[in-house]
Design an enzyme around this catalytic site. Sequence first.
Site, mmCIF file in Angstrom:
data_model
loop_
_atom_site.group_PDB
_atom_site.id
_atom_site.type_symbol
_atom_site.label_atom_id
_atom_site.label_comp_id
_atom_site.label_asym_id
_atom_site.label_seq_id
_atom_site.Cartn_x
_atom_site.Cartn_y
_atom_site.Cartn_z
ATOM 1 N N SER A 230 0.833 -1.194 0.000
ATOM 2 C CA SER A 230 0.000 0.000 0.000
ATOM 3 C C SER A 230 0.874 1.253 0.000
ATOM 4 O O SER A 230 1.647 1.469 -0.930
ATOM 5 C CB SER A 230 -0.955 -0.046 1.192
ATOM 6 O OG SER A 230 -1.980 0.901 1.052
ATOM 7 N N ASP B 233 -9.710 -4.446 -4.648
ATOM 8 C CA ASP B 233 -8.934 -3.372 -4.046
ATOM 9 C C ASP B 233 -9.113 -2.090 -4.857
ATOM 10 O O ASP B 233 -8.932 -2.107 -6.077
ATOM 11 C CB ASP B 233 -7.462 -3.776 -4.014
ATOM 12 C CG ASP B 233 -6.561 -2.765 -3.328
ATOM 13 O OD1 ASP B 233 -7.050 -1.718 -2.875
ATOM 14 O OD2 ASP B 233 -5.350 -3.041 -3.258
ATOM 15 N N HIS C 167 -7.897 -5.414 -0.305
ATOM 16 C CA HIS C 167 -6.753 -4.651 0.191
ATOM 17 C C HIS C 167 -6.464 -5.070 1.631
ATOM 18 O O HIS C 167 -7.381 -5.210 2.446
ATOM 19 C CB HIS C 167 -7.064 -3.160 0.139
ATOM 20 C CG HIS C 167 -5.876 -2.292 0.417
ATOM 21 N ND1 HIS C 167 -5.011 -1.888 -0.574
ATOM 22 C CD2 HIS C 167 -5.406 -1.766 1.572
ATOM 23 C CE1 HIS C 167 -4.059 -1.137 -0.046
ATOM 24 N NE2 HIS C 167 -4.276 -1.053 1.258
#
Length: 376
Positions: free
Chosen positions: A213, A313, A343
């Site tokens: 991320s 995601d 995610h």
Amino acid sequence: MTDVIARMGGRRPLAREAPRAIRLVGKVLTVLPARLAVLLSGRRPIVVDGNPLDPTLQLFLTLLRRTGVTGMLTGSGDAVDVAKSRAGMRDTCIGLGGPGAPVEVENLSAPGPAGPLGIRRYRSDPAAVGAVPALVYFHGGGFVVGDLDCYDALCRRLCRDLGVDVFSVDYRLAPQHKAPAAVEDCCAAYEWLVTHAADLGVCADRIVVGGDSAGGALTAVVTHWARDQARNRPLAQPCLQLLIYPVTVMTAQTRSRTLFAAGYLLTGADMDTFARLYVEGSGLAGTDPRVSPLLARDLSGLPPAIVITAGYDPLRDEGEQYAEALVQAGVSVTHLQMGGMIHGFINFPGLGGGVERSLAEVISTVGAHLQGFEAG
């Protein structure tokens, strides 16, 4: 169970036993057959773009929704409670991270641009003779939440299963520290490891940089920086970059950001808040390559990359775009598309099933690359 799930998102004060209770929820979800998990979710199996959502994750997300947990952050807009958001992520990751592998751990300190920089080292074999490969890991959390404890189980797992020493970096977080503070810390951590590789028993030319991320964005930016620095002075380059559902354009307007803006843990509102807290008032534009690595003018000459994207995601499309841009620039890329994942899945192996299998595939892919370097 629903009461425990509610506390996971920080909507209510987190009790000291929260990680243990969350772990219990994970164990319950693990033993449920896929059909029962879908049935308990109260919905038909979810399929988007031909990707069936993992049944355990479908039930997990339903529990979150039913208890009012709508995203990663507690509060919204200017009313976001950063401290509670950080506590919520920490308890969730600890509770669902699975058992910690028994590896040796030590806390180190490196000089950073704004003072001492905390680095947690996980040693694969303290008795090893000769230099060992290493992984520098930058945690996720939108540049605002996340810490070394959130990623302790993952780093232990990477250390044990890959046979590498892992160096987890405690970089500065927003909103206390705006961009590019995190970037500067991560570059400093990488350079420190390269410079002190011999003293640390690490092979300087076999250092992997990786993150998820926000940490994936930092990974990309560090590889850009290291390449540029090496053009003017000696600096060993990373041998591999591991980009797990990375942020690649801070201001992206992709289909996946719209399609998965709500209901899949990381929300559009979360991302807007993360961007505001990290970039607003920093003096950097959202298009600056230091926060949007896909917008860098030159992606050539970078180390081989493993890019992981998750089918559910919001960051899926920009991760795919970055993988394609690297290929177009002549970089060797292995792109793993985890169609049924959301995610944050690498933090949830305690849910078992498809989540555990997906994480295992990520680790085995990294291991195959490292073995390939040894053979070469």
